[in-house]
Design an enzyme around this catalytic site. Sequence first.
Site, short mmCIF file in Angstrom:
data_model
loop_
_atom_site.label_atom_id
_atom_site.label_comp_id
_atom_site.label_asym_id
_atom_site.label_seq_id
_atom_site.Cartn_x
_atom_site.Cartn_y
_atom_site.Cartn_z
CG ASP A 33 -36.15 12.23 37.70
OD1 ASP A 33 -34.77 13.39 38.64
OD2 ASP A 33 -36.56 12.15 38.97
CB ILE A 34 -37.76 7.44 39.51
CG1 ILE A 34 -39.16 6.16 40.19
CG2 ILE A 34 -38.19 8.46 40.97
CD1 ILE A 34 -38.56 5.25 41.11
CG ASN A 92 -33.28 22.04 42.58
OD1 ASN A 92 -33.64 22.79 41.69
ND2 ASN A 92 -33.82 21.16 42.47
N GLY A 98 -36.28 24.14 46.40
CA GLY A 98 -37.28 22.52 45.85
C GLY A 98 -36.04 21.69 46.20
CD GLN A 99 -30.33 19.50 48.06
OE1 GLN A 99 -30.22 20.73 48.30
NE2 GLN A 99 -29.34 18.27 48.02
CG HIS A 105 -28.75 15.55 42.92
ND1 HIS A 105 -29.66 15.59 44.57
CD2 HIS A 105 -30.23 16.01 42.13
CE1 HIS A 105 -30.74 15.74 44.35
NE2 HIS A 105 -31.07 16.20 42.76
CG HIS A 107 -32.43 17.59 38.44
ND1 HIS A 107 -32.90 16.15 38.26
CD2 HIS A 107 -31.78 17.98 38.87
CE1 HIS A 107 -33.88 17.12 39.60
NE2 HIS A 107 -32.74 17.64 40.15
P1 AMP Z 1 -34.20 17.33 43.87
O1 AMP Z 1 -35.36 17.79 44.16
O2 AMP Z 1 -32.56 18.25 42.90
O3 AMP Z 1 -33.80 17.45 45.16
O4 AMP Z 1 -34.51 15.72 42.92
C1 AMP Z 1 -34.65 15.10 43.13
C2 AMP Z 1 -35.15 14.57 42.25
O5 AMP Z 1 -34.92 12.73 42.51
C3 AMP Z 1 -36.44 14.14 42.05
O6 AMP Z 1 -36.41 14.67 40.43
C4 AMP Z 1 -37.09 13.02 41.77
O7 AMP Z 1 -37.56 12.20 40.50
C5 AMP Z 1 -35.54 12.20 41.66
N1 AMP Z 1 -35.93 10.97 42.20
C6 AMP Z 1 -35.96 10.73 43.71
N2 AMP Z 1 -36.54 8.85 43.59
C7 AMP Z 1 -35.47 8.58 43.17
C8 AMP Z 1 -35.47 7.09 42.63
N3 AMP Z 1 -35.63 6.00 43.22
N4 AMP Z 1 -34.87 6.88 41.03
C9 AMP Z 1 -34.49 7.69 40.62
N5 AMP Z 1 -34.58 9.13 40.90
C10 AMP Z 1 -35.21 9.47 42.01
#
Ligand code: AMP
Length: 125
Positions: A33-34, A92, A98-99, A105, A107
């Site tokens: 995760d970024i 999510n 909060g998705q 995906h 986590h």
């Molecule tokens: P969600 O809130 O469950 O949709 O989680 C989305 C996740 O994607 C968040 O934890 C973000 O930090 C992560 N995210 C968004 N953009 C990127 C990216 N370019 N590379 C890796 N993770 C990302």
Amino acid sequence: MAYDTKNVFAKILEGAIPCQKVYEDDYVLAFHDIHPKTKLHVLVIPKNAYESSLDFHATAPDHELVGYYRGLNKVIEKLGLRTSDGFRLLSNCGANSGQEVPHFHTHIFSGQHLGPMICVKRESL
Ligand code: AMP
């Protein structure tokens, strides 16, 4: 709602945006995760286009469902989590969860004690 082909995970799958890859096979891509929320925070996505867990579990063919969850488990093994002190899986779905990214995906959180399972304001219950 139609799948948004411009979402960030779709772009990662296309190779248009880089990622810090952990594992890849025919069914899944896993990457860090970024903005990690724990010491270890990895995301596991299916290779095909599914907006959410609802969408994926209702419409993916059986081989993709099995492929995804076997792949998720391979990521867990590759990260050394079988012999660790534990981890948490979270997915999510929809606005209240909060998705942020509309591509299904899971986590994987680990690397430290993860605290309470969920955190909502008591007055909202
Ligand atoms: P969600 O809130 O469950 O949709 O989680 C989305 C996740 O994607 C968040 O934890 C973000 O930090 C992560 N995210 C968004 N953009 C990127 C990216 N370019 N590379 C890796 N993770 C990302």
